[in-house]
Design an enzyme around this catalytic site. Structure first.
Site, PDB file in Angstrom:
ATOM      1  N   GLU A   1     -18.567  -1.458  24.490  1.00  0.00           N
ATOM      2  CA  GLU A   1     -17.902  -3.035  24.602  1.00  0.00           C
ATOM      3  C   GLU A   1     -16.738  -3.082  23.577  1.00  0.00           C
ATOM      4  O   GLU A   1     -15.558  -3.638  24.012  1.00  0.00           O
ATOM      5  CB  GLU A   1     -18.789  -4.028  23.985  1.00  0.00           C
ATOM      6  CG  GLU A   1     -20.137  -4.064  24.989  1.00  0.00           C
ATOM      7  CD  GLU A   1     -21.321  -3.360  24.585  1.00  0.00           C
ATOM      8  OE1 GLU A   1     -22.376  -3.457  25.087  1.00  0.00           O
ATOM      9  OE2 GLU A   1     -21.193  -2.263  23.530  1.00  0.00           O
TER      10      GLU A   1
ATOM     11  N   HIS B   1     -30.808 -11.290  23.631  1.00  0.00           N
ATOM     12  CA  HIS B   1     -29.820 -11.413  24.828  1.00  0.00           C
ATOM     13  C   HIS B   1     -29.481 -12.810  25.236  1.00  0.00           C
ATOM     14  O   HIS B   1     -28.707 -12.885  25.959  1.00  0.00           O
ATOM     15  CB  HIS B   1     -30.546 -10.896  26.044  1.00  0.00           C
ATOM     16  CG  HIS B   1     -30.428  -9.282  26.015  1.00  0.00           C
ATOM     17  ND1 HIS B   1     -31.106  -8.398  25.186  1.00  0.00           N
ATOM     18  CD2 HIS B   1     -30.097  -8.228  27.061  1.00  0.00           C
ATOM     19  CE1 HIS B   1     -30.989  -7.006  25.103  1.00  0.00           C
ATOM     20  NE2 HIS B   1     -30.297  -7.003  26.204  1.00  0.00           N
TER      21      HIS B   1
ATOM     22  N   HIS C   1       0.890  -1.169  -0.077  1.00  0.00           N
ATOM     23  CA  HIS C   1       0.021  -0.025   0.090  1.00  0.00           C
ATOM     24  C   HIS C   1       0.966   1.191   0.098  1.00  0.00           C
ATOM     25  O   HIS C   1       1.125   1.893   1.249  1.00  0.00           O
ATOM     26  CB  HIS C   1      -1.064   0.060   1.180  1.00  0.00           C
ATOM     27  CG  HIS C   1      -1.676  -1.143   1.405  1.00  0.00           C
ATOM     28  ND1 HIS C   1      -1.407  -2.397   1.732  1.00  0.00           N
ATOM     29  CD2 HIS C   1      -3.210  -1.287   1.100  1.00  0.00           C
ATOM     30  CE1 HIS C   1      -2.510  -3.150   1.541  1.00  0.00           C
ATOM     31  NE2 HIS C   1      -3.614  -2.582   1.092  1.00  0.00           N
TER      32      HIS C   1
ATOM     33  N   HIS D   1      -3.811   3.477  -3.558  1.00  0.00           N
ATOM     34  CA  HIS D   1      -3.943   3.136  -2.071  1.00  0.00           C
ATOM     35  C   HIS D   1      -3.401   1.792  -1.860  1.00  0.00           C
ATOM     36  O   HIS D   1      -2.632   1.609  -0.804  1.00  0.00           O
ATOM     37  CB  HIS D   1      -5.528   2.907  -1.789  1.00  0.00           C
ATOM     38  CG  HIS D   1      -5.487   2.407  -0.476  1.00  0.00           C
ATOM     39  ND1 HIS D   1      -5.923   2.902   0.538  1.00  0.00           N
ATOM     40  CD2 HIS D   1      -5.923   1.160  -0.071  1.00  0.00           C
ATOM     41  CE1 HIS D   1      -6.125   2.142   1.550  1.00  0.00           C
ATOM     42  NE2 HIS D   1      -6.157   1.035   1.315  1.00  0.00           N
TER      43      HIS D   1
END
Length: 656
Positions: free
Chosen positions: A409, A471, A29, A262
């Site tokens: 999280e 859940h 890259h 890129h």
């Protein structure tokens, strides 16, 4: 900073090196690597404090390349800076077993502080490093004498498009990590095209809104302005800083400003023309002695001087603070032996949820091990990570041990990874098992980097009940168990929970996931710490057995309830508790045969979740491979067929 001919030559040399590396490997890259080279050079030459001869020095500045795909630039920089990255290593870029792999790998390449690849996670790891630095400084007497460094991170547009970036920059702003400096390469390009296709953020306002300092550098080629920006960033006393560099992807090439450069090699023609534009007309893979000497006289000399001064200061500090010095040494070695016996004081309740027992372990761990740092993603009351009397980690309480990560999280997991990469703490992070999906890739990155992260994952089954299918974990256990270098502990009772905690604390290179129940589980009189340390063991023996039931967690108690129902039908039953399949699989053949000693056709595994991973042990698996139901726990368990009588009936049907 006065820009001298040697500065321009050094930048041109580094750019030419990375072009040669990528062209030779025909992979890599070049785009961002070329446009950000001046900033990387200024950072290493004038600011970064590290010593190539002592690359693991604990008080060095940390550098995280969040845009890991630009690693050809990092390897070139490490090479000219004196690290053990040779010219042959550069020539072997992206080749098998090379010291210069396709993305940075910590512990593999000298001078690399963090693995990177999944965009955005590097920023989180850098936040964790800054957090560790500030916490250590505050936790020891005269702590600034032993811990006082900066954390630098380089990211691009892609990192800031990933949602994880917002989680961690918000947290860093809240925590006022003033020694964290993020260099953002705004080249307005991604792999698929200009960023206008996918983003129109006011990035400066985005950072200001979460209380970061923002410094704008209009021209990414202006080394003097870049130097001034870093000098200014280091003066911050109450906020992290982002330096926004405006650059052109593929600078100096025929593809400048185009996304085509890129992730594709430039090729010899475009590469040679670019090098000529930089004023570099030397053969491939050429570095003049003048460039090496320049880096040695600046980066190398600064680091060697700082390291020597630190060794002297640390010796004096050790002498003045012998107990603290011992604690610090244990912290960086993750030596828990002097402290772990405290866990033996945890009560082995006859009937308790394993999340509650884990909470008691957390209290003992924090009270006995002075280098713990953990918390949960806004579920402390549910996962039992609360610490009584702890004020919570914050700008005014850097020596606190409980972290309120908020509903982040993924951010929590990447930050904890950064803390472990920095060293000096044992970390743990709490969430519900089903939400491990939010941060699975951070668990994977911890495993790749051999980080002994501890994840406390409660609400382990459909017994969550009223919260319903969203859940109730089904596929998560199988996903974690099939992730390399991760050890999944699903304890069946209080004793196994304490043992699982001990194993996790003693880990040096494996991720540990403790899977915890919300519902109460009975204490099995035959459960044992030794059994947990072997991964699986016979919890209820029968020398005449013709059926082996294998289970983990709450299903061990279910197997015990099923046993007499099978015996009524003439079967003789043995029960195996399998709290950690990964450890069991590592045991020698004789031990495994002593535990699972019947033919596979006479073994039945039981788990209230997807059963895919149990077929390696048994031909018969009683599992639940659908999403759950919304009802009180007992009704939910009955509805999915996991009562003793229903499981017994299914086993009898299987064995026919």
């Amino acid at each position: 900073m006065e820009i001298k001919p040697i500065d321009r030559l050094s930048v041109a040399t580094i750019r030419s090196l990375l072009i040669d590396m990528i062209n030779k490997s025909n992979s890599g890259h070049p785009g961002m690597a070329l446009d950000i080279t001046p900033a990387m050079y200024v950072l290493f030459k004038n600011h970064l404090v590290a010593d190539p001869k002592n690359p693991n020095w604990i008080n060095r500045d940390r550098f995280v390349l969040s845009s890991g795909h630009t690693c050809a630039l990092l390897y070139s920089m490490l090479h000219v800076s004196g690290y053990k990255v040779t010219m042959d290593d550069l020539k072997n870029f992206r080749q098998l077993h090379s010291k210069t792999p396709g993305h940075p790998e910590v512990g593999w390449t000298d001078g690399v502080d963090a693995s990177a690849g999944p965009l955005g996670q590097g920023i989180g790891q850098a936040v964790g490093m800054a957090m560790a630095e500030s916490a250590i400084e505050a936790s020891y007497p005269n702590g600034s004498e032993i811990m006082n460094h900066y954390t630098y991170c380089l990211c691009g547009d892609g990192c800031l498009e990933e949602g994880i970036s917002q989680e961690v920059i918000s947290f860093a702003g809240l925590q006022k990590f003033n020694k964290l400096i993020l260099i953002y390469d705004e080249n307005v390009s991604t792999l698929d095209g200009p960023t206008s296709n996918s983003m129109n953020d006011d990035v400066a306002m985005r950072f200001k809104s979460v209380h970061w300092n923002v410094i704008d550098v209009p021209n990414g080629e202006d080394m003097a302005a870049i130097d001034d920006a870093i000098v200014e960033a280091k003066k911050s006393v109450d906020a992290p800083t982002v330096i926004i560099l405006h650059t052109k992807i593929g600078y100096g090439t025929a593809l400048e400003g185009k996304n085509k450069c890129h992730g594709s090699p430039l090729g010899k023609e475009i590469g040679d023309a670019a090098k000529a534009n930089y004023g570099f007309n030397e053969p491939e893979f050429t570095v003049s002695q003048e460039v090496y000497d320049n880096m040695a006289a600046n980066f190398g000399a600064r680091g060697a001087k700082a390291y020597a001064a630190y060794v002297e200061a640390k010796a004096a500090w050790d002498k003045a603070n012998p107990e603290a010095a011992e604690t610090l040494a244990n912290a960086f070695a993750r030596n828990v032996a002097p402290y772990i016996a405290k866990l033996d004081e945890v009560a082995l309740d006859a009937n308790n949820a394993t999340r509650n027992v884990s909470g008691n372990c957390v209290s003992k761990v924090v009270a006995s091990i002075p280098f713990t740092l953990g918390g949960s993603a806004d579920v402390a009351a549910s996962v039992k990570t609360e610490i009584k009397g702890d004020p919570g980690f914050g700008p005014a309480t850097r020596n606190a041990r409980n972290v309120n990560y908020g509903i982040r999280e993924f951010g929590m997991a990447t930050i904890n990874n950064g803390i472990l990469l920095h060293g000096g703490f044992i970390t743990y992070g709490g969430s519900f098992l089903v939400f491990a999906d939010y941060f699975k890739n951070a668990i994977r990155m911890a495993a790749i980097q051999n980080l002994p992260e501890i994840f406390l994952l409660s609400h382990d089954s459909v017994a969550v009940g009223e919260d319903g299918p969203t859940h109730e974990p089904i596929e998560q256990l199988a996903a974690l168990r099939t992730t390399p270098n991760v050890r999944v502990y699903r304890p069946c009772d209080s004793r196994e929970t304490v043992a699982s905690w001990k194993c996790a604390l003693e880990e040096k290179s494996h991720v540990s996931c403790l899977i915890l129940s919300r519902q109460n589980l009975p204490l099995n009189e035959n459960s044992s710490e030794a059994g947990v340390r072997c991964g699986g063991y016979t919890v209820l023996e029968n020398k005449d057995a013709n059926v082996e039931l294998i289970a983990a967690g709450s299903e061990v108690g279910l197997a015990v309830a099923v046993k007499p129902l099978l015996e009524e039908k003439g079967y003789k039953v043995k029960i195996v508790s399998m709290p950690c399949c990964e450890i069991f699989d590592e045991q020698d053949a004789s031990y495994k045969a002593s535990v699972l000693n019947l033919p596979r056709a006479q073994r039945v595994a039981i788990e209230m979740a997807h059963g895919a991973t149990w077929y390696k042990y048994a031909d018969h698996v009683i599992s639940y491979d659908k999403y759950g139901v919304s009802a009180p726990a007992s009704k939910a368990i009955e509805a999915i067929g996991f009562t003793a009588d229903k499981v017994a009936a299914r086993i009898l049907d299987e064995l026919k």
